[in-house]
Design an enzyme around this catalytic site. Sequence first.
Site, PDB file in Angstrom:
ATOM      1  N   ASP A  77       0.805  -1.218   0.000  1.00 25.69           N
ATOM      2  CA  ASP A  77       0.000   0.000   0.000  1.00 25.69           C
ATOM      3  C   ASP A  77       0.842   1.274   0.000  1.00 25.69           C
ATOM      4  O   ASP A  77       2.058   1.230   0.201  1.00 25.69           O
ATOM      5  CB  ASP A  77      -0.964  -0.005   1.201  1.00 25.69           C
ATOM      6  CG  ASP A  77      -0.312  -0.534   2.480  1.00 25.69           C
ATOM      7  OD1 ASP A  77       0.929  -0.448   2.599  1.00 25.69           O
ATOM      8  OD2 ASP A  77      -1.034  -1.034   3.348  1.00 25.69           O
ATOM      9  N   ASP A  86      -7.517  -2.838  14.212  1.00 25.05           N
ATOM     10  CA  ASP A  86      -8.917  -3.044  13.799  1.00 25.05           C
ATOM     11  C   ASP A  86      -9.081  -4.284  12.908  1.00 25.05           C
ATOM     12  O   ASP A  86     -10.133  -4.492  12.318  1.00 25.05           O
ATOM     13  CB  ASP A  86      -9.447  -1.789  13.081  1.00 25.05           C
ATOM     14  CG  ASP A  86      -8.678  -1.465  11.798  1.00 25.05           C
ATOM     15  OD1 ASP A  86      -7.756  -2.228  11.421  1.00 25.05           O
ATOM     16  OD2 ASP A  86      -9.012  -0.455  11.155  1.00 25.05           O
ATOM     17  N   HIS A 113      -7.343  -5.003  10.115  1.00 19.24           N
ATOM     18  CA  HIS A 113      -7.071  -4.842   8.682  1.00 19.24           C
ATOM     19  C   HIS A 113      -5.801  -5.572   8.257  1.00 19.24           C
ATOM     20  O   HIS A 113      -4.907  -5.814   9.066  1.00 19.24           O
ATOM     21  CB  HIS A 113      -7.034  -3.357   8.269  1.00 19.24           C
ATOM     22  CG  HIS A 113      -5.841  -2.583   8.724  1.00 19.24           C
ATOM     23  ND1 HIS A 113      -5.886  -1.232   9.014  1.00 19.24           N
ATOM     24  CD2 HIS A 113      -4.530  -2.927   8.934  1.00 19.24           C
ATOM     25  CE1 HIS A 113      -4.694  -0.801   9.351  1.00 19.24           C
ATOM     26  NE2 HIS A 113      -3.852  -1.810   9.322  1.00 19.24           N
ATOM     27  N   GLU A 126      -9.629  -1.991   5.389  1.00 13.23           N
ATOM     28  CA  GLU A 126     -10.265  -1.715   6.668  1.00 13.23           C
ATOM     29  C   GLU A 126     -11.526  -2.571   6.835  1.00 13.23           C
ATOM     30  O   GLU A 126     -12.029  -3.132   5.849  1.00 13.23           O
ATOM     31  CB  GLU A 126     -10.631  -0.224   6.735  1.00 13.23           C
ATOM     32  CG  GLU A 126      -9.432   0.725   6.617  1.00 13.23           C
ATOM     33  CD  GLU A 126      -8.571   0.774   7.870  1.00 13.23           C
ATOM     34  OE1 GLU A 126      -8.456  -0.241   8.580  1.00 13.23           O
ATOM     35  OE2 GLU A 126      -7.976   1.843   8.124  1.00 13.23           O
TER      36      GLU A 126
HETATM   37  P1  PGA Z   1       2.144  -1.786  12.551  1.00  7.43           P
HETATM   38  O1  PGA Z   1       0.913  -1.721  11.537  1.00  7.43           O
HETATM   39  O2  PGA Z   1       3.068  -2.804  11.995  1.00  7.43           O
HETATM   40  O3  PGA Z   1       2.747  -0.399  12.532  1.00  7.43           O
HETATM   41  O4  PGA Z   1       1.593  -2.169  13.879  1.00  7.43           O
HETATM   42  C1  PGA Z   1       0.356  -2.921  11.081  1.00  7.43           C
HETATM   43  C2  PGA Z   1      -0.742  -2.652  10.105  1.00  7.43           C
HETATM   44  O5  PGA Z   1      -1.398  -1.603  10.178  1.00  7.43           O
HETATM   45  O6  PGA Z   1      -0.983  -3.514   9.230  1.00  7.43           O
END
Ligand code: PGA
Length: 261
Positions: free
Chosen positions: A67, A136, A138, A143
Site C-alpha cells: 500500500d 482493527d 485490517h 479496513e
Molecule cells: P504496525 O501496523 O506494523 O505499525 O503495527 C500494522 C498494520 O497496520 O498492518
Amino acid sequence: MEIIIQPDDKTASYLGARIVAQVIRRRCETVLGLATGNTPLMLYKELIRLHIEEELDFRRVTTFNLDEYVGLAPSHPSSYNSFMWENLFRHIDIPEHQIHIPDGLAPDIPAFCRQYEGAIKAAGGIDIQVLGIGTDGHIGFNEPSSSLTSRTRIKTLTRQTRKDNAPFFNGEENVPDHVITMGVGTIMDSRMCLLMAFGEKKAEAIAAMVEGPITASVPASILQVHPHAVVLADEKAASLLKRADYYRWVYENKPEWQKYK
Ligand code: PGA
C-alpha cells in the site's frame, strides 16, 4: 493456518526472516509481497544481515508493496516508498526496476490499480506475502467492511488507523485520509502469507482473526481459508488465544521435514 507463538518480537522476526529467506533460496526467481509499519522492521534488519553475512541474493527477487498513501510523493519522508528504501532496499542488491510500490500520485487511480494487478500477474504472482495486522483487524489497508474478494483500489482509512499511524506524521491531522492498497483478494492469491503481530495491542485482533468467525469486519480472518497462511505472534499478541497450548504443541512437534531451516 499455522499459528507460531514465539517468546518475543525479536525471536519471531528472526524466524520470519528465515522463512522468507528459505523461499528466496528455493526459487531462482522470487516474488515477495512486502509490508510497512513497525511490525516488519526487525524482519527487514535480519534480511539485510543475511544478505551481508550469509550471501542472501536479491538480484532475482521482485517485490510488490501492499500500500501507499494517496497524495504523498515517493520522496515524502512519511511515504511507504521512503520507508522501504530506508529500511530495506538501499541495503540489499535488488535491481530498482524489480521494485513495485503503489504510486500515491497516480493521476488516474483506478487505471493505476488495474496496472498494478497486471504487473503482479505478469511477474507470476506473489510467492510469499509479508503482512502486519491493524488493531482493527485490517491487512494491507483493507479496513473493516472491505470486500473479502477486493482487488487493488483506493480506500479510506478508519479513525483508529489514522490514530495508530499518527506517530509517522507528527499528529493524526496530518495522516492522509486515502490510500491505495492491494485488495483482500489480491493478498489471498499469494502462494503463502506470513502475518506477524507483536505486543498486547494486537491481542484482540489476533484472537478475532484466528479464532473468530470469517467476516469482513475483521478482514484478516479470511486467512483462515488460505491454503498456506502462517501467523507469527509474540506471547503478548497471542495472549487472548484460547487454543494457544495446542498451537505451541503443534509447532514443537512438527515432523522434521516440515520444520523451518
Ligand atoms: P504496525 O501496523 O506494523 O505499525 O503495527 C500494522 C498494520 O497496520 O498492518
